[in-house]
Structure formats: structure tokens, C-alpha cells
Design a protein around this motif. Structure first.
Motif, PDB file in Angstrom:
ATOM      1  N   UNK A 285       0.833  -1.212   0.000  1.00 18.57           N
ATOM      2  CA  UNK A 285       0.000   0.000   0.000  1.00 18.57           C
ATOM      3  C   UNK A 285       0.862   1.254   0.000  1.00 18.57           C
ATOM      4  N   UNK A 286       2.073   1.122   0.562  1.00 18.87           N
ATOM      5  CA  UNK A 286       2.940   2.286   0.694  1.00 18.87           C
ATOM      6  C   UNK A 286       3.271   2.896  -0.668  1.00 18.87           C
ATOM      7  N   UNK A 287       3.579   2.034  -1.646  1.00 18.69           N
ATOM      8  CA  UNK A 287       3.995   2.588  -2.935  1.00 18.69           C
ATOM      9  C   UNK A 287       2.846   3.339  -3.601  1.00 18.69           C
ATOM     10  N   UNK A 288       1.611   2.852  -3.401  1.00 18.99           N
ATOM     11  CA  UNK A 288       0.473   3.583  -3.975  1.00 18.99           C
ATOM     12  C   UNK A 288       0.257   4.896  -3.251  1.00 18.99           C
ATOM     13  N   UNK A 289       0.346   4.834  -1.928  1.00 18.17           N
ATOM     14  CA  UNK A 289       0.155   6.065  -1.157  1.00 18.17           C
ATOM     15  C   UNK A 289       1.175   7.112  -1.592  1.00 18.17           C
ATOM     16  N   UNK A 290       2.402   6.693  -1.804  1.00 14.74           N
ATOM     17  CA  UNK A 290       3.446   7.657  -2.172  1.00 14.74           C
ATOM     18  C   UNK A 290       3.241   8.204  -3.571  1.00 14.74           C
ATOM     19  N   UNK A 291       2.855   7.310  -4.486  1.00 17.12           N
ATOM     20  CA  UNK A 291       2.611   7.762  -5.865  1.00 17.12           C
ATOM     21  C   UNK A 291       1.467   8.768  -5.897  1.00 17.12           C
ATOM     22  N   UNK A 292       0.364   8.398  -5.241  1.00 15.83           N
ATOM     23  CA  UNK A 292      -0.808   9.272  -5.245  1.00 15.83           C
ATOM     24  C   UNK A 292      -0.470  10.600  -4.572  1.00 15.83           C
ATOM     25  N   UNK A 293       0.240  10.522  -3.448  1.00 20.01           N
ATOM     26  CA  UNK A 293       0.567  11.744  -2.722  1.00 20.01           C
ATOM     27  C   UNK A 293       1.385  12.694  -3.586  1.00 20.01           C
ATOM     28  N   UNK A 294       2.413  12.152  -4.254  1.00 18.31           N
ATOM     29  CA  UNK A 294       3.272  13.058  -5.020  1.00 18.31           C
ATOM     30  C   UNK A 294       2.507  13.684  -6.177  1.00 18.31           C
ATOM     31  N   UNK A 295       1.618  12.903  -6.819  1.00 20.74           N
ATOM     32  CA  UNK A 295       0.848  13.488  -7.913  1.00 20.74           C
ATOM     33  C   UNK A 295      -0.118  14.537  -7.379  1.00 20.74           C
ATOM     34  N   UNK A 296      -0.754  14.221  -6.274  1.00 15.92           N
ATOM     35  CA  UNK A 296      -1.717  15.173  -5.711  1.00 15.92           C
ATOM     36  C   UNK A 296      -1.005  16.448  -5.265  1.00 15.92           C
TER      37      UNK A 296
ATOM     38  N   UNK B  57       1.537  17.889  -6.587  1.00 18.09           N
ATOM     39  CA  UNK B  57       1.800  18.786  -7.709  1.00 18.09           C
ATOM     40  C   UNK B  57       0.501  19.263  -8.342  1.00 18.09           C
ATOM     41  N   UNK B  58      -0.522  18.380  -8.391  1.00 17.47           N
ATOM     42  CA  UNK B  58      -1.766  18.777  -9.044  1.00 17.47           C
ATOM     43  C   UNK B  58      -2.541  19.802  -8.222  1.00 17.47           C
ATOM     44  N   UNK B  59      -2.479  19.669  -6.895  1.00 21.94           N
ATOM     45  CA  UNK B  59      -3.341  20.540  -6.099  1.00 21.94           C
ATOM     46  C   UNK B  59      -2.819  21.976  -6.071  1.00 21.94           C
TER      47      UNK B  59
ATOM     48  N   UNK C 227      -7.887  23.324  -9.126  1.00 22.41           N
ATOM     49  CA  UNK C 227      -8.213  22.924  -7.759  1.00 22.41           C
ATOM     50  C   UNK C 227      -8.586  24.158  -6.936  1.00 22.41           C
ATOM     51  N   UNK C 228      -7.845  25.226  -7.180  1.00 21.57           N
ATOM     52  CA  UNK C 228      -8.131  26.499  -6.519  1.00 21.57           C
ATOM     53  C   UNK C 228      -9.538  26.959  -6.868  1.00 21.57           C
ATOM     54  N   UNK C 229      -9.868  26.874  -8.169  1.00 20.81           N
ATOM     55  CA  UNK C 229     -11.191  27.289  -8.633  1.00 20.81           C
ATOM     56  C   UNK C 229     -12.268  26.431  -7.980  1.00 20.81           C
TER      57      UNK C 229
ATOM     58  N   UNK D 105     -13.509  13.877  -7.365  1.00 25.27           N
ATOM     59  CA  UNK D 105     -13.940  14.168  -8.735  1.00 25.27           C
ATOM     60  C   UNK D 105     -12.903  14.918  -9.546  1.00 25.27           C
ATOM     61  N   UNK D 106     -12.030  15.674  -8.884  1.00 24.77           N
ATOM     62  CA  UNK D 106     -11.105  16.489  -9.654  1.00 24.77           C
ATOM     63  C   UNK D 106      -9.678  15.972  -9.604  1.00 24.77           C
ATOM     64  N   UNK D 107      -9.302  15.376  -8.487  1.00 22.33           N
ATOM     65  CA  UNK D 107      -7.915  14.907  -8.385  1.00 22.33           C
ATOM     66  C   UNK D 107      -7.778  13.434  -8.726  1.00 22.33           C
ATOM     67  N   UNK D 108      -8.720  12.624  -8.265  1.00 27.87           N
ATOM     68  CA  UNK D 108      -8.557  11.188  -8.456  1.00 27.87           C
ATOM     69  C   UNK D 108      -8.452  10.782  -9.931  1.00 27.87           C
ATOM     70  N   UNK D 109      -9.319  11.299 -10.809  1.00 30.09           N
ATOM     71  CA  UNK D 109      -9.189  10.888 -12.212  1.00 30.09           C
ATOM     72  C   UNK D 109      -7.812  11.204 -12.792  1.00 30.09           C
TER      73      UNK D 109
END
Lengths: 266, 286
Positions: B153-164, B166-168, B173-175, B189-193
């Protein structure tokens, strides 16, 4: 009084970005906040919606419709954002989630503010798109299928969707060519007349200020150095920095910088 | 799907591989399902008079050292191996994605706590955790899955975290926040996809590794316990008959190789299809 910013100081531990700024925006007016990049304009506008990055602290009071927004809880803030206060940003490309259609964006924000009937929301989407001169079919388009001008129109439609009292427009024409930029501002001015919202217009472009603003505040290095009515600032600047800024944006026509004609010279 | 994945140009290397991988994986899954619903032989019924038979119409792949039908055991073993791999993967995703989303979106102390926990889990190699867990809780496929989930689970958590992270920072996301959307809505709805493609690629590449891990740990006796059919355990059972009946080892071995290969091909195909670097600019569409 829609917005009243009182003695606001914003900064991190190391550095103060905005210092002791006060300003007031009346109902339905076009208030221009002018200054160089990095003068703290955007930070100040973000503080109004409690949108500051973590690590930045705000001191002072910001009253919006009589409520101190700095004291509102997150949940209360969510009912203000979008509904009473909305933003338009410079980066129209980044303002939309790439895999959601324009219609989905507009729909979602209505839903978030308690419009539960899908028919009413659909009608709202259609009306919003028409109000900014776009066809309804764009609702099913993805953001990258639209041009920059169209996207910025949608941003305006989105900002005015729920008839807010204040729209904060943060350098909305900077990323557009001058023709589209002018059209966008014309549109914003028209929509302002129709809806009666106040606009906090952040820019560094004197041409737009000259044409649209009612009142102006000039910011430099985190402080407001001069503020007042358009003609007062443009024609009789007091501060040397304001003079310098106005001189840097020359007018072609004869007359005063604000566009007023001097007697006998017309 | 239409918008954040893309059609590959024709002749692209992994195009046919993806199709082949999907088709074969589907066939294998269908086979295991078929074997589950329509059993010709009891996979655990021993028949000492008919042990170590060769191919015949009754037993297409022969029988093993206890006279059990190899084909049936192979399919049911696939069901065990692939099924528990999927289970482990899904559980790892179910833990990793939400924690990565929350850590990346909330930042601050939430992020720090999550990431320190993740670092703690990351400090143990998967095999060690599996061995320790089966030492503590007893060997069994359930504990094996638990061990794999704990590590993966750690590798997924880290991948998702790093993408989020930068994306957030981006304005959409601000809008969304400015328009009064709640954090949960923005995340779902906005970050997960945005991250779904990356996660899918990593997951499909991981699937092969997990299958390999489960069968190798079962081989050394930490996973499925006899008489449950499982590919790794079948390999282990066949070991004494390596010289007299090599086919007993070849079938489950081939099955493992094939499925891992297919899972990796699928991963390569998805990697091409959800090419992250090119997705940033939308040049390929215009």
C-alpha cells in the motif's frame, strides 16, 4: 459596503508580503488594484476568500458583507465562496479540470450550493453560457476543445453563475491577446451592469484601468501607496511611484491620462 | 476514459501486446471460473492406485503423486493464486489511494504523519514481513495477502501523494475550492481521475510481482496449505518427482510464467496508453 479590508498584514514567519493594507469596495463598483508583479495584489485577494497557501498568516480584519471572513469556520466559508464571492484567474487553461466538460463544471458548482433539481441546473448552465455569448452546445465540450477567449468567457460565466456580490478578477486578460482581452473586459463590464456585482480588478495594465475602473488603489511592495477615484489618481497622482507608473503607460490622444479632455484642447 | 487516456498511434510497439494480454488474461480467468463451476474431478480427492499417470482422455494433464487430476488443480490453483493476488492488490489500492489523497491534499502535519507511517512500513522488505507474519499468525494464504498488503500500500500512497501534491497547486483545484466544493468532492472528482492512469499502470505492473511473490512464498510453505491447490504449492509437491515426472513441475511453472508475463505486457501497454509526460500538454489532440 461589500468588502472592507482593515489593517491587514499578511506574511510568513520570515517575510511580510502585505503590510497594513486597508481598502473598501462599495456595492456595484469596479475597483482596480494596480501594481507591479510581486507587489502583493494577488496575496491580498486570496486572503479575502481564505485561499492563502498554508504557512501564510493574516492579521487584521476583512469584512465581507458585514462578516469577518477571517473568523468564519471552514464550513461557513464554503457557503460564501462561489455563492457570494467568486474569482476569475489569469490562467484560463489551468482553471478547468481537464477531464470534465464545461457543463459538468457549471453543474457541479450549482449543486454544491444547494440547487438539487437537475432541470434547474441544466437551465442554469444554458443561461450562463448564453449570458457570455457562447452557444449551449459548448456544455458538452472538454476545456481543451475551447479557445482561450472562450475559456475565459466560461470563467466569467462560472464566476457569475450564482450572482455573487463580489467578483475578484486577477489579471484576467494577461494571458489573452489584446483583441480577446478587450472583448472579455467588455463582457465583464456588461455583466457587471446586468448583475450589479462589485469587481475587484487586479491588473498592471493602465489601459484597462483607464477605461473601466471607478476607483483605483496602487500597491507597491505590499503597501497601498495611493488610492482614490480614477480621475484623481490618473490626472493628479501624488506619489512619485504612481507618477512613474502612469508615465510608463503613455496615451496617444491629447488629453489627460484618465481620458478626460482638457478644456480648450479638444 | 476518452479524455485522459489516448489512442496509440498505429504500429506502436505495445499495441498488440495489450490486446493479447487482455485476451489471454480474460481466457485464463474464464478458465478458472469454469473450473470452479464445473468440476470434473474433486481437486483434493486422492486416488493412490492412479497416481503419477500420464496424459489421458480422463486426465488431460495426468495425475499427481496422490492421484489428483492435474488440470483441475491447475485451474483451481490459478484461481487461488490470481484471486489472492487481485485481493491483495485491491486491498493495497483501497488503503494506499485514500491515504495518499488525504496526505497530499491536506499537507501539513497530516501529510507528515502519513508519510512517517509509510516510511515505517517501507523499511521492511516484503518477503521478511511475510515470513514474520506467518511466524506470528501461522502460515496461510490469508496471512500472506495481509503481508503483501502491508508492504504494497505504501507505494500507492506515495505515488498518489506526489501526484496530488503537484496537481493541487494548479488553478483548477483552486477554482474548485473557491466555488465552494468540499475537500472530499475535490479529491474524488477532480484529483482522483488525474492519478487513476498512473495508479492503474503501477497496479498492473505490480500484479505480476504479487503473483510471483504469492507463488514463491507458497512454494516454501508459507502460503496455501495442502491440500488446497496453488501453483507455488503444486511446484513444491512435485519436487520429489522432478526426475520421474517433470511434467508435474512444468505445468504450474509454465502457468506462473505465462500469467506474470501477461500481467507485465498489460502494464507496458497501459504505460504507453496513459503516457504521463505527454498528457501534460494537450498537443497531441490539436
Amino acid at each position: 459596503m461589500i468588502l472592507s479590508v482593515e489593517q491587514v498584514t499578511i506574511g510568513s514567519r520570515q517575510k511580510k508580503l502585505v503590510q497594513n493594507v486597508s481598502l473598501a469596495i462599495q456595492k456595484g463598483e469596479w475597483f482596480a488594484l494596480v501594481g507591479q508583479s510581486g507587489s502583493g495584489k494577488s496575496i491580498l485577494s486570496q486572503a479575502v476568500g481564505q485561499m492563502l497557501a498554508p504557512g501564510l498568516n493574516v492579521e487584521g480584519n476583512i469584512f465581507f458583507n458585514g462578516q469577518n471572513v477571517l473568523k468564519l469556520s471552514k464550513k461557513e466559508m464554503r457557503t460564501v465562496r462561489g455563492r457570494k464571492l467568486s474569482y476569475i484567474f489569469q490562467d484560463y487553461q489551468g482553471s478547468f479540470t481537464p477531464f470534465r466538460t464545461i457543463g459538468q463544471h457549471l453543474d457541479e458548482y450549482q449543486k454544491a450550493h444547494g440547487l438539487h433539481s437537475p432541470q434547474a441546473r441544466m437551465a442554469g448552465v444554458r443561461e450562463a453560457l448564453q449570458s457570455v455569448g457562447l452557444s449551449e452546445e459548448l456544455a458538452s465540450c472538454y476545456p481543451f476543445q475551447l479557445s482561450g477567449g472562450q475559456l475565459q468567457r466560461v470563467s466569467i460565466a462560472m464566476a457569475l453563475l450564482l450572482a455573487p456580490d463580489l467578483v475578484i478578477a486577477d489579471e484576467i486578460t494577461t494571458a489573452l491577446d489584446s483583441v480577446s482581452g478587450n472583448q472579455i473586459l467588455e463582457l465583464l463590464a456588461r455583466r457587471q451592469q446586468e448583475t450589479g456585482c462589485a469587481i475587484l480588478f487586479i491588473t498592471h495594465d493602465w489601459r484597462h484601468v483607464r477605461r473601466y475602473a471607478d476607483r483605483i488603489a496602487v500597491m507597491k511592495e505590499g503597501e497601498i501607496i495611493e488610492s482614490g477615484g480614477k480621475h484623481r489618481i490618473l490626472d493628479h497622482p501624488q506619489h512619485p511611484y504612481t507618477k512613474q507608473l502612469i508615465k510608463a503607460a503613455p496615451v496617444l490622444k491629447h488629453g489627460l491620462p484618465s481620458g478626460l479632455q482638457e478644456e480648450g484642447k479638444a | 476514459m476518452r479524455c485522459f487516456s489516448m489512442q496509440l498511434p498505429k504500429g506502436k510497439k505495445h499495441n498488440w501486446q495489450g490486446a493479447a494480454a487482455v485476451l489471454t488474461l480474460a481466457a485464463v480467468l474464464a478458465g478458472t471460473l469454469y473450473a470452479f463451476f464445473y468440476l470434473r474431478h474433486d481437486p483434493t480427492l486422492t486416488n493412490m492406485s492412479g497416481r503419477l499417470q500420464g496424459m489421458s482422455l480422463k486426465h488431460p494433464l495426468g495425475t499427481d503423486h496422490l492421484g489428483r487430476d492435474v488440470l483441475t488443480r491447475l485451474f483451481l490453483g490459478g484461481q487461488q493464486t490470481i484471486g489472492s493476488s487481485f485481493l491483495a492488490l485491491l486491498a493495497a489500492l483501497a488503503i494506499g489511494i485514500p491515504s495518499g489523497l488525504i496526505a497530499g491534499f491536506k499537507r501539513g502535519w497530516v501529510d507528515r504523519v502519513f508519510m512517517r507511517i509509510a516510511d515505517g512500513f517501507l523499511a521492511f522488505p516484503d518477503t521478511i514481513v511475510a515470513i514474520v507474519l506467518s511466524g506470528l499468525l501461522g502460515p496461510g494464504i490469508g496471512n500472506l495477502v495481509l503481508a503483501i498488503v502491508m508492504v504494497k500500500w505504501v507505494s500507492y500512497a506515495r505515488l498518489v501523494r506526489s501526484t496530488v501534491l503537484s496537481e493541487s497547486q494548479k488553478e483548477y483545484v483552486l477554482i474548485a475550492r473557491i466555488n465552494g466544493l468540499s475537500a472530499r468532492k475535490i479529491m474524488c472528482k477532480h484529483l482522483f481521475p488525474h492519478i487513476a492512469g498512473n495508479v492503474l499502470v503501477l497496479a498492473s505492473l505490480d500484479l505480476g510481482k504479487i503473483i510471483l511473490l504469492i507463488s514463491s512464498l507458497s512454494y516454501i510453505g508459507l502460503g496455501a496449505q495442502p491440500p488446497t491447490p496453488e501453483w507455488g504449492a503444486m511446484l513444491n509437491d512435485a519436487r520429489p518427482y522432478f526426475q520421474s515426472m517433470p511434467a508435474l513441475m512444468i505445468y504450474p511453472g509454465l502457468a506462473i510464467v505465462l500469467v506474470v508475463l501477461l500481467a507485465n505486457m498489460l502494464g507496458d501497454y497501459l504505460y504507453d496508453r496513459f503516457d504521463v509526460k505527454r498528457r501534460g500538454s494537450h498537443d497531441f489532440i490539436r
